[in-house]
Motif scaffolding. Structure first.
Motif, PDB file in Angstrom:
ATOM      1  N   LEU A   1       0.819  -1.212   0.000  1.00 32.79           N
ATOM      2  CA  LEU A   1       0.000   0.000   0.000  1.00 32.79           C
ATOM      3  C   LEU A   1       0.853   1.262   0.000  1.00 32.79           C
ATOM      4  CD1 LEU A   1      -2.799  -1.056   2.504  1.00 32.79           C
ATOM      5  CD2 LEU A   1      -3.051  -0.706   0.043  1.00 32.79           C
ATOM      6  N   LEU A   2       1.956   1.225   0.753  1.00 29.88           N
ATOM      7  CA  LEU A   2       2.822   2.398   0.802  1.00 29.88           C
ATOM      8  C   LEU A   2       3.532   2.637  -0.527  1.00 29.88           C
ATOM      9  CD1 LEU A   2       4.374   2.004   4.372  1.00 29.88           C
ATOM     10  CD2 LEU A   2       2.670   3.682   3.630  1.00 29.88           C
ATOM     11  N   ALA A   3       3.595   1.605  -1.358  1.00 27.77           N
ATOM     12  CA  ALA A   3       4.216   1.762  -2.682  1.00 27.77           C
ATOM     13  C   ALA A   3       3.259   2.348  -3.711  1.00 27.77           C
ATOM     14  CB  ALA A   3       4.731   0.409  -3.176  1.00 27.77           C
ATOM     15  N   LEU A   4       1.961   2.401  -3.358  1.00 23.70           N
ATOM     16  CA  LEU A   4       0.963   2.936  -4.281  1.00 23.70           C
ATOM     17  C   LEU A   4       0.841   4.447  -4.149  1.00 23.70           C
ATOM     18  CD1 LEU A   4      -1.941   0.362  -3.807  1.00 23.70           C
ATOM     19  CD2 LEU A   4      -0.414   0.540  -5.777  1.00 23.70           C
TER      20      LEU A   4
ATOM     21  N   SER B   1      -7.130   4.614  -0.940  1.00 16.26           N
ATOM     22  CA  SER B   1      -8.408   4.732  -0.253  1.00 16.26           C
ATOM     23  C   SER B   1      -9.309   3.543  -0.561  1.00 16.26           C
ATOM     24  CB  SER B   1      -9.094   6.031  -0.676  1.00 16.26           C
ATOM     25  OG  SER B   1     -10.361   6.143  -0.052  1.00 16.26           O
ATOM     26  N   GLY B   2      -9.816   2.915   0.504  1.00 18.49           N
ATOM     27  CA  GLY B   2     -10.749   1.817   0.360  1.00 18.49           C
ATOM     28  C   GLY B   2     -10.123   0.461   0.159  1.00 18.49           C
ATOM     29  N   LEU B   3      -8.795   0.390   0.061  1.00 14.27           N
ATOM     30  CA  LEU B   3      -8.158  -0.902  -0.216  1.00 14.27           C
ATOM     31  C   LEU B   3      -7.823  -1.688   1.045  1.00 14.27           C
ATOM     32  CD1 LEU B   3      -5.644  -0.050  -3.089  1.00 14.27           C
ATOM     33  CD2 LEU B   3      -7.883  -1.143  -3.269  1.00 14.27           C
TER      34      LEU B   3
END
Length: 268
Positions: free
Chosen positions: A248-251, A257-259
């Motif tokens: 997630l931090l790589a996105l 949001s919402g993932l």
């Protein structure tokens, strides 16, 4: 005259046996039934009160042991009464840096924590730590226990950075003085893992919990001990969180949001 002599001999005999009785009760208190404990230690304290001076160290020990028994029974308010009485005696008769005085501060602090009074618990735990830092070798297990206790109360108070500082001090000592499979070593890694978790660093949380799990699997514990199940399970859960956090931090932030099914905190 004969009765007086017999009475005096009896009192002297009882007095001389006090340390032995305390040792025996300490050795068996963990194996006694709750009903036996609740009668044994208060009665013992009452006997000591009758035959000892009001500020005798052994009387303080009797009060302290009674407090421990009430704590084990879950009656923390009653425990606090006895532990504070023991502390007051020790403050009067012991040197200000005596280890038993530190033990009393430590136990009173732990009982305040059980009662939910974390600020008061921290006050007493810090007093115990201050004595131990002055009088104990820098790698003494009791010093590690004090750092650990202070760290846990900072966790209760929500100050996770300070908690981590103290818990890491405890861990450094325990790694040096304890066997590599000692449960307290695993316990330190576990607490540090959850502290990292609260700080949002799931990578370090997973690493610490995996170390706890590896240690506990080699510890000399009963096969049914809950830690043998919990630590590996927690390690697996934290590793999943760490991997998801890494992804997630790589996105880009607009895609996050919402993932995630749990709260993602910035790493600290």
């Amino acid at each position: 005259t004969q009765i007086l002599v017999i009475t005096w001999v009896t009192v002297c005999t009882l007095f001389s046996l006090i340390p032995l009785v305390i040792t025996i009760l300490n050795a068996f208190k963990g194996h006694l039934e709750i009903e036996s404990n609740i009668f044994a230690f208060p009665k013992f304290a009452t006997i000591m009160k009758k035959i000892l001076p009001p500020e005798h160290p052994n009387l303080a020990a009797a009060y302290n042991n009674t407090g421990t028994t009430y704590n084990n029974l879950g009656d923390h308010r009653k425990a606090l009464e006895y532990q504070q009485t023991a502390l007051e005696i020790r403050k009067k008769v012991l040197p200000p840096e005596h280890p038993d005085l530190a033990d009393s501060y430590n136990q009173v602090g732990a009982t305040y924590r059980h009662l939910g009074n974390y600020s008061k618990g921290l006050e007493y735990q810090l007093q115990a730590l201050a004595i131990r830092e002055r009088v104990l070798p820098p790698e003494h297990p009791d010093l590690a226990d004090s750092y650990h206790s202070v760290g846990i109360i900072y966790t209760d108070l929500g100050d996770h950075r300070k908690s981590l500082d103290y818990q890491q001090k405890a861990l450094m000592i325990r790694e040096k003085v304890l066997p590599s499979n000692h449960p307290n070593l695993a316990h330190s890694f576990s607490n540090i893992a959850w502290t990292y978790h609260e700080l949002g660093n799931f990578q370090k949380a997973a690493q610490s919990m995996r170390q706890a799990a590896d240690i506990i699997t080699h510890a000399d514990l009963p096969k049914t001990h809950p830690s043998l199940i919990n630590y590996p399970r927690w390690a697996a859960e934290l590793e999943k969180k760490a991997e998801l956090q890494r992804k997630l931090l790589a996105l880009p932030m607009d895609q996050v949001s919402g993932l995630t099914p749990f709260r993602i905190l910035p790493q600290k």
